[in-house]
Design a protein around this motif. Structure first.
Motif, PDB file in Angstrom:
ATOM      1  N   VAL A  62      -8.694 -17.458  -1.636  1.00 31.15           N
ATOM      2  CA  VAL A  62      -8.920 -16.597  -0.558  1.00 31.15           C
ATOM      3  C   VAL A  62      -9.935 -17.618  -0.681  1.00 31.15           C
ATOM      4  N   THR A  63     -11.592 -16.924  -1.676  1.00 30.28           N
ATOM      5  CA  THR A  63     -12.441 -17.638  -1.724  1.00 30.28           C
ATOM      6  C   THR A  63     -12.409 -19.710  -0.828  1.00 30.28           C
ATOM      7  N   ALA A  64     -11.494 -20.066  -1.531  1.00 32.46           N
ATOM      8  CA  ALA A  64     -10.702 -21.911  -0.985  1.00 32.46           C
ATOM      9  C   ALA A  64     -10.709 -21.528   0.432  1.00 32.46           C
ATOM     10  N   GLY A  65      -9.866 -20.569   0.741  1.00 27.51           N
ATOM     11  CA  GLY A  65      -9.625 -20.896   2.024  1.00 27.51           C
ATOM     12  C   GLY A  65     -10.189 -20.020   3.076  1.00 27.51           C
ATOM     13  N   ALA A  66     -10.279 -19.020   2.528  1.00 24.50           N
ATOM     14  CA  ALA A  66     -11.276 -18.421   3.675  1.00 24.50           C
ATOM     15  C   ALA A  66     -12.774 -18.102   3.934  1.00 24.50           C
ATOM     16  N   GLY A  67     -13.199 -17.949   1.913  1.00 27.96           N
ATOM     17  CA  GLY A  67     -14.491 -17.974   1.528  1.00 27.96           C
ATOM     18  C   GLY A  67     -14.622 -17.371   1.025  1.00 27.96           C
ATOM     19  N   VAL A  68     -16.621 -17.132   0.471  1.00 31.70           N
ATOM     20  CA  VAL A  68     -16.707 -16.060  -0.399  1.00 31.70           C
ATOM     21  C   VAL A  68     -16.874 -14.691   0.379  1.00 31.70           C
ATOM     22  N   PRO A  69     -17.090 -14.419   1.594  1.00 28.65           N
ATOM     23  CA  PRO A  69     -17.383 -13.626   2.455  1.00 28.65           C
ATOM     24  C   PRO A  69     -15.650 -12.320   2.192  1.00 28.65           C
ATOM     25  N   THR A  70     -15.039 -12.707   2.453  1.00 29.35           N
ATOM     26  CA  THR A  70     -13.255 -12.465   1.837  1.00 29.35           C
ATOM     27  C   THR A  70     -12.918 -12.039   1.036  1.00 29.35           C
ATOM     28  N   ALA A  71     -13.627 -12.496   0.091  1.00 27.25           N
ATOM     29  CA  ALA A  71     -13.617 -11.997  -1.325  1.00 27.25           C
ATOM     30  C   ALA A  71     -14.706 -10.616  -1.191  1.00 27.25           C
ATOM     31  N   PHE A  72     -14.968 -10.310  -0.946  1.00 28.25           N
ATOM     32  CA  PHE A  72     -15.854  -9.074  -1.036  1.00 28.25           C
ATOM     33  C   PHE A  72     -15.218  -8.581  -0.134  1.00 28.25           C
ATOM     34  N   ALA A  73     -14.905  -8.130   1.188  1.00 28.47           N
ATOM     35  CA  ALA A  73     -14.448  -7.592   1.554  1.00 28.47           C
ATOM     36  C   ALA A  73     -13.777  -6.888   0.828  1.00 28.47           C
ATOM     37  N   VAL A  74     -12.853  -7.921  -0.073  1.00 32.76           N
ATOM     38  CA  VAL A  74     -11.336  -7.201  -1.057  1.00 32.76           C
ATOM     39  C   VAL A  74     -11.831  -6.303  -1.666  1.00 32.76           C
ATOM     40  N   ASP A  75     -12.902  -6.758  -2.943  1.00 33.32           N
ATOM     41  CA  ASP A  75     -13.271  -5.772  -3.369  1.00 33.32           C
ATOM     42  C   ASP A  75     -13.618  -4.230  -2.568  1.00 33.32           C
ATOM     43  N   ALA A  76     -14.433  -4.793  -2.004  1.00 37.04           N
ATOM     44  CA  ALA A  76     -15.166  -2.838  -0.875  1.00 37.04           C
ATOM     45  C   ALA A  76     -13.204  -2.380  -1.061  1.00 37.04           C
ATOM     46  N   ALA A  77     -12.744  -2.311  -0.270  1.00 33.14           N
ATOM     47  CA  ALA A  77     -11.711  -2.213   0.182  1.00 33.14           C
ATOM     48  C   ALA A  77     -10.690  -1.367  -1.264  1.00 33.14           C
ATOM     49  N   SER A  78     -10.914  -2.565  -2.171  1.00 35.87           N
ATOM     50  CA  SER A  78     -10.277  -1.452  -3.366  1.00 35.87           C
ATOM     51  C   SER A  78     -10.728  -0.525  -4.085  1.00 35.87           C
ATOM     52  N   PHE A  79     -12.003  -0.647  -3.483  1.00 34.86           N
ATOM     53  CA  PHE A  79     -12.818   0.211  -4.763  1.00 34.86           C
ATOM     54  C   PHE A  79     -12.628   1.617  -3.819  1.00 34.86           C
ATOM     55  N   ALA A  80     -12.646   1.900  -1.758  1.00 35.99           N
ATOM     56  CA  ALA A  80     -12.615   2.945  -1.233  1.00 35.99           C
ATOM     57  C   ALA A  80     -11.098   3.260  -1.216  1.00 35.99           C
ATOM     58  N   CYS A  81      -9.669   2.275  -1.368  1.00 35.28           N
ATOM     59  CA  CYS A  81      -8.620   3.502  -2.147  1.00 35.28           C
ATOM     60  C   CYS A  81      -8.651   3.930  -3.356  1.00 35.28           C
ATOM     61  N   SER A  82      -9.093   3.090  -4.514  1.00 35.11           N
ATOM     62  CA  SER A  82      -8.965   4.080  -5.569  1.00 35.11           C
ATOM     63  C   SER A  82     -10.580   5.268  -6.047  1.00 35.11           C
ATOM     64  N   ALA A  83     -10.952   5.178  -4.956  1.00 38.83           N
ATOM     65  CA  ALA A  83     -11.143   7.077  -4.874  1.00 38.83           C
ATOM     66  C   ALA A  83     -10.547   8.002  -4.034  1.00 38.83           C
ATOM     67  N   LEU A  84      -9.977   7.447  -3.088  1.00 34.87           N
ATOM     68  CA  LEU A  84      -8.735   8.220  -2.451  1.00 34.87           C
ATOM     69  C   LEU A  84      -8.008   8.643  -3.431  1.00 34.87           C
ATOM     70  N   LEU A  85      -7.386   8.003  -4.630  1.00 38.85           N
ATOM     71  CA  LEU A  85      -6.875   8.217  -5.901  1.00 38.85           C
ATOM     72  C   LEU A  85      -7.647   9.616  -6.786  1.00 38.85           C
ATOM     73  N   LEU A  86      -9.389   8.927  -7.422  1.00 47.35           N
ATOM     74  CA  LEU A  86      -9.293  10.229  -8.229  1.00 47.35           C
ATOM     75  C   LEU A  86      -9.577  11.503  -7.897  1.00 47.35           C
ATOM     76  N   VAL A  87      -9.741  11.468  -6.007  1.00 47.33           N
ATOM     77  CA  VAL A  87      -9.740  12.928  -5.467  1.00 47.33           C
ATOM     78  C   VAL A  87      -9.148  13.347  -5.995  1.00 47.33           C
ATOM     79  N   ARG A  88      -7.802  13.225  -6.253  1.00 49.64           N
ATOM     80  CA  ARG A  88      -6.542  13.768  -6.990  1.00 49.64           C
ATOM     81  C   ARG A  88      -6.443  14.330  -7.613  1.00 49.64           C
ATOM     82  N   ILE A  89      -7.350  14.386  -8.544  1.00 52.70           N
ATOM     83  CA  ILE A  89      -7.631  14.063 -10.307  1.00 52.70           C
ATOM     84  C   ILE A  89      -7.731  15.758 -10.580  1.00 52.70           C
ATOM     85  N   ARG A  90      -7.604  16.022 -11.354  1.00 55.35           N
ATOM     86  CA  ARG A  90      -8.430  17.790 -11.297  1.00 55.35           C
ATOM     87  C   ARG A  90      -9.284  18.062 -12.105  1.00 55.35           C
ATOM     88  N   ALA A  91     -10.320  19.071 -12.132  1.00 58.70           N
ATOM     89  CA  ALA A  91     -11.280  19.083 -12.719  1.00 58.70           C
ATOM     90  C   ALA A  91     -11.799  19.026 -14.196  1.00 58.70           C
TER      91      ALA A  91
END
Length: 427
Positions: A171-200
């Motif tokens: 990705v960094t070679a083909g689309a550049g460093v910004p795309t790599a950061f964008a992928v990571d930011a999206a992964s944190f959003a998906c992770s948060a949606l799963l964590l919300v469903r875990i019991r207290a």
């Protein structure tokens, strides 16, 4: 023969018995994969902006103090607050910081100081998150399933470490460093949606309020147990001397294989994955101290080989062996920590553990960059491997309690098992 093969397969009992563990596993798998994109993009961007070994290695230095301070404080918070909420809040913050890296990378002339600033803030948030995350696991699975649960977590980490850097390199070679950061930011959003469903996961009954005294109580407990201290210092030594990740962008150039940068990051995961998918045998191991020492020696020996050979494929093979050794080492450490530390101290001890397996890599990056500036990239790698073997061997000689640790007879393990069984009866 079939029975032996079944014994090598991962133990899936934690998956079957705990919905919350499955959600936690999924969250870690998603955010872990995404984080490798930033893991590759940050040193590559610093190399592009400065061309300096030391500038890349300095990322470890700026992360060190926030890890120390917030790791210890995060441990006290994990023993006093809802651990799930702590993890969720930190995960959200990490996603926002990755978005800042993305914004900086989109500037016509990206600035170097925001990269270091975000690295320091990321270390602080990780210091708050990791103790709660580690202390969360023993509350979501049964005591006898802890080793299997950690092995399953290592499985997704290994897959992520294999696919993440390789994909990030493309990705960094083909689309550049910004795309790599964008992928990571999206992964944190998906992770948060799963964590919300875990019991207290509320704090244990009678939990101490977060304070300096509470932090010191956790440190005193760790100091009172030589086998715990041994597990910390062996890991610190191994990572301090033989963690050359910071110089991988330069090593790829030195080996005339810039195309292999992603493979260098991914190679350890090949060994980790091979051991993870055959991890059934780890549930039958009880001498976890010996397991840890032998694995650390294997890590150092493999890194020595990686620095001495000059063929890219042999380097990748040596790094794969190192990754397998690291997986075994991590499983041994986790077994000692999770099976023998009482729940009311688990968060604070997780903070101490965070320091043990974070200080080494952070200083290791600085060591690798500084040594490379003096003796060259390959010299930095193999000299670090030799220093790892010598230091771990010396530590093993002076840490008899670590080598003697046996989960079947250790009184701390028996006490934690009884505590957990009593809590399950009440529930």
């Amino acid at each position: 023969m079939k029975a032996k093969l079944r014994g090598l397969r991962p133990d899936l009992a934690p998956w079957r018995s705990s919905r919350d563990f499955r959600l936690l596993w999924g969250s870690g798998a998603v955010s872990g994969l995404g984080s490798f994109f930033t893991y590759v993009a940050v040193p590559l961007q610093i190399k592009q902006l400065t061309g300096s070994y030391l500038a890349v290695g300095l990322t470890g230095a700026v992360e060190l103090l926030p890890l120390v301070v917030f790791g210890l404080w995060g441990g006290a918070l994990a023993d006093a607050l809802d651990r799930r909420k702590l993890v969720l809040g930190a995960e959200t913050g990490l996603g926002l910081l990755t978005a800042l890296l993305l914004a900086n990378s989109l500037l016509p002339h990206p600035l170097i100081w925001p990269i270091y600033l975000v690295a320091a803030l990321t270390a602080a948030l990780d210091g708050l998150r990791r103790p709660a995350l580690d202390a969360l696991l023993p509350r979501l699975v049964r005591h006898e399933q802890l080793t299997a649960a950690f092995a399953l977590q290592q499985l997704y980490y290994s897959v992520g470490a294999l696919l993440g850097p390789a994909l990030a390199g493309v990705v960094t070679a083909g689309a550049g460093v910004p795309t790599a950061f964008a992928v990571d930011a999206a992964s944190f959003a998906c992770s948060a949606l799963l964590l919300v469903r875990i019991r207290a996961v509320p704090p244990p009954t009678g939990a101490e309020k977060p304070s300096l005294a509470a932090v010191l109580a956790g440190i005193r407990y760790a100091w009172s147990r030589p086998e715990l201290l041994g597990s910390y210092v062996v890991d610190i030594a191994a990572m301090l001397f033989a963690f050359p990740i910071a110089v991988f962008p330069f090593l790829a150039d030195r080996l005339h294989a810039p195309w292999a940068l992603g493979l260098l990051y991914a190679a350890p995961a090949v060994g980790e994955l091979a051991l993870s998918v055959t991890s059934g045998w780890t549930s039958a191991v009880h001498r976890h101290g010996r397991m840890l020492v032998l694995a650390a020696l294997g890590w150092g020996a493999a890194m020595t080989a990686a620095g001495l050979v000059d063929n890219i494929w042999l380097v990748l093979a040596a790094l794969a062996v190192a990754g397998g050794a690291d997986m075994i080492s991590g499983t041994a450490r986790s077994a000692i920590w999770n099976q023998s530390i009482p729940d009311e101290l688990r968060g604070r001890l997780a903070g101490v553990e965070l320091l043990s397996f974070s200080i080494g890599p952070q200083l290791g990056q600085l060591r690798a960059g500084g040594t490379a500036a003096v003796v060259g990239v390959r010299g930095s790698v193999w000299l670090g491997g030799v220093a790892c073997v010598l230091s771990v061997g010396a530590l093993a000689a002076v840490l008899p309690r670590l080598l003697a640790y046996d989960a079947r007879t250790d009184p701390h393990v028996a006490a934690v098992r009884a505590q957990r069984e009593a809590a399950e009866l009440v529930a």
